[in-house]
Scaffold this active site. Structure first.
Site, short mmCIF file in Angstrom:
data_model
loop_
_atom_site.label_atom_id
_atom_site.label_comp_id
_atom_site.label_asym_id
_atom_site.label_seq_id
_atom_site.Cartn_x
_atom_site.Cartn_y
_atom_site.Cartn_z
N CYS A 94 0.83 -1.20 0.00
CA CYS A 94 0.00 0.00 0.00
C CYS A 94 0.87 1.26 0.00
O CYS A 94 1.45 1.58 -1.03
CB CYS A 94 -0.99 -0.05 1.15
SG CYS A 94 -2.41 1.01 0.86
N ARG A 129 -12.87 6.62 0.23
CA ARG A 129 -11.70 5.76 0.45
C ARG A 129 -12.09 4.29 0.31
O ARG A 129 -13.19 3.90 0.67
CB ARG A 129 -11.21 6.04 1.87
CG ARG A 129 -9.90 5.45 2.22
CD ARG A 129 -9.49 5.87 3.62
NE ARG A 129 -8.21 5.30 3.94
CZ ARG A 129 -7.05 5.80 3.52
NH1 ARG A 129 -7.04 6.92 2.82
NH2 ARG A 129 -5.92 5.21 3.82
N HIS A 193 -3.18 -5.93 2.43
CA HIS A 193 -2.78 -6.14 3.82
C HIS A 193 -3.29 -7.51 4.24
O HIS A 193 -4.04 -8.16 3.52
CB HIS A 193 -3.40 -5.08 4.73
CG HIS A 193 -3.05 -3.67 4.40
ND1 HIS A 193 -1.81 -3.13 4.66
CD2 HIS A 193 -3.78 -2.68 3.83
CE1 HIS A 193 -1.81 -1.85 4.28
NE2 HIS A 193 -2.98 -1.56 3.77
N1 GLN Z 1 -1.84 6.73 2.32
C1 GLN Z 1 -2.02 5.84 1.21
C2 GLN Z 1 -3.42 5.89 0.62
O1 GLN Z 1 -4.37 6.21 1.30
C3 GLN Z 1 -1.65 4.44 1.66
C4 GLN Z 1 -2.58 3.84 2.69
C5 GLN Z 1 -2.11 2.52 3.23
O2 GLN Z 1 -0.91 2.27 3.29
N2 GLN Z 1 -3.01 1.68 3.65
O3 GLN Z 1 -3.58 5.60 -0.54
#
Ligand code: GLN
Length: 273
Positions: A94, A129, A193
């Site tokens: 990520c 998101r 993840h």
């Molecule tokens: N900050 C990045 C995004 O929101 C990565 C998020 C994360 O590592 N889960 O895309």
């Protein structure tokens, strides 16, 4: 095949440790230990120079601001570039994935330079998101069993010709164009993840084989059962929400309401290998 211990570097866990991705380093070490291959965990704390002599580097996920700090430090130091030039393998999750590309969004929305170790850019943002389970059917060239994980990101990633995706998204969003992750040489980036290597041990063994040569097979029956359960559960959820099939199968509120099963939780306590 290397003669000395396999050195696994965990880069800046204070910055890139929000989602339990430290477990990826533990999986790599444990799978080496089960095979009686000497191995060493090298933690690279924030504020200290990153080691340039490790065999595998692991970068986890993180929030936008720590992600930008980690990228700036790694660019300034050049240790990871030197290690990759020397044949090291890298796994970025990520934020760690986005850092490995050419550019990504900083916390202020401005474009920040990445390390350029993967031919990709993270130049779009998803709204809302993306949070939920993800299933991926690997690209035939990647030759891995189906991948599962959970994703939590806003950035979306476009690949250049120098990288191939890990696979095609069955459920979830991944890169945002139906593909997920990227591989270029021995550098792997993914939005998964889980930790991804706990859920997908074949990916762990792929990284290990790049630096340690041929590996004895391990008995993964227990994790195979968990993988089956995940696939069935996530596919069933996606079928219940067909109009969201290309998005996260359920939103953050629904995610919490379901009182996440243990493997979902982004915590090391759930690391079960
Ligand atoms: N900050 C990045 C995004 O929101 C990565 C998020 C994360 O590592 N889960 O895309």
């Amino acid at each position: 095949m290397i003669d000395s211990a396999v050195r696994v570097a965990l880069l800046y866990p204070e910055l890139l440790g929000t989602y339990g991705d430290r477990g990826n380093a533990r999986v790599l070490l444990q799978r080496l230990a089960w095979r009686d291959i000497p191995a060493e965990l090298v933690e690279a704390p924030w504020g200290e120079p990153a080691p340039a002599s490790c065999d595998i580097y692991v970068l986890g996920g993180g929030e936008d601001s720590p992600q930008a700090s980690a990228a700036a430090a790694l660019i300034a130091e050049g240790a990871l570039h030197r290690a990759v030039d020397g044949g090291a393998a890298v796994l970025g999750i990520c934020a760690g994935f986005q850092i490995l590309g050419h550019s990504f969004f900083g916390p202020d929305g401005a474009v920040r330079p990445g390390l350029g170790l993967l031919d990709c850019t993270t130049a779009r943002r998803a709204s809302p998101r993306i949070v939920g389970e993800i299933l991926v059917e690997p690209d035939p060239a990647v030759a891995l069993p189906a991948l599962s994980g959970y994703e939590n990101h806003a950035g979306l990633t476009d690949l250049g010709p120098g990288a191939i995706p890990l696979g095609r998204v069955d459920v979830g969003v991944g890169n945002g164009d139906g593909t997920e992750g990227a591989i270029g040489g021995r550098v792997v980036g993914t939005y998964l993840h889980g930790p991804v290597l706990a859920r997908n041990p074949a990916l762990a063994d792929r990284l290990l084989s790049w630096v340690a040569g041929d590996l004895e097979p391990l008995d993964d029956a227990e994790v195979d059962d968990l993988r089956k359960e995940r696939r069935q559960f996530v596919s069933a959820e996606a079928a219940r929400w067909p109009n969201r099939k290309r998005e996260a199968p359920f939103g953050w509120r629904g995610y919490r309401r379901r009182r996440m099963s243990s493997i979902d939780r982004p915590s090391e306590a759930n690391f079960s290998v």
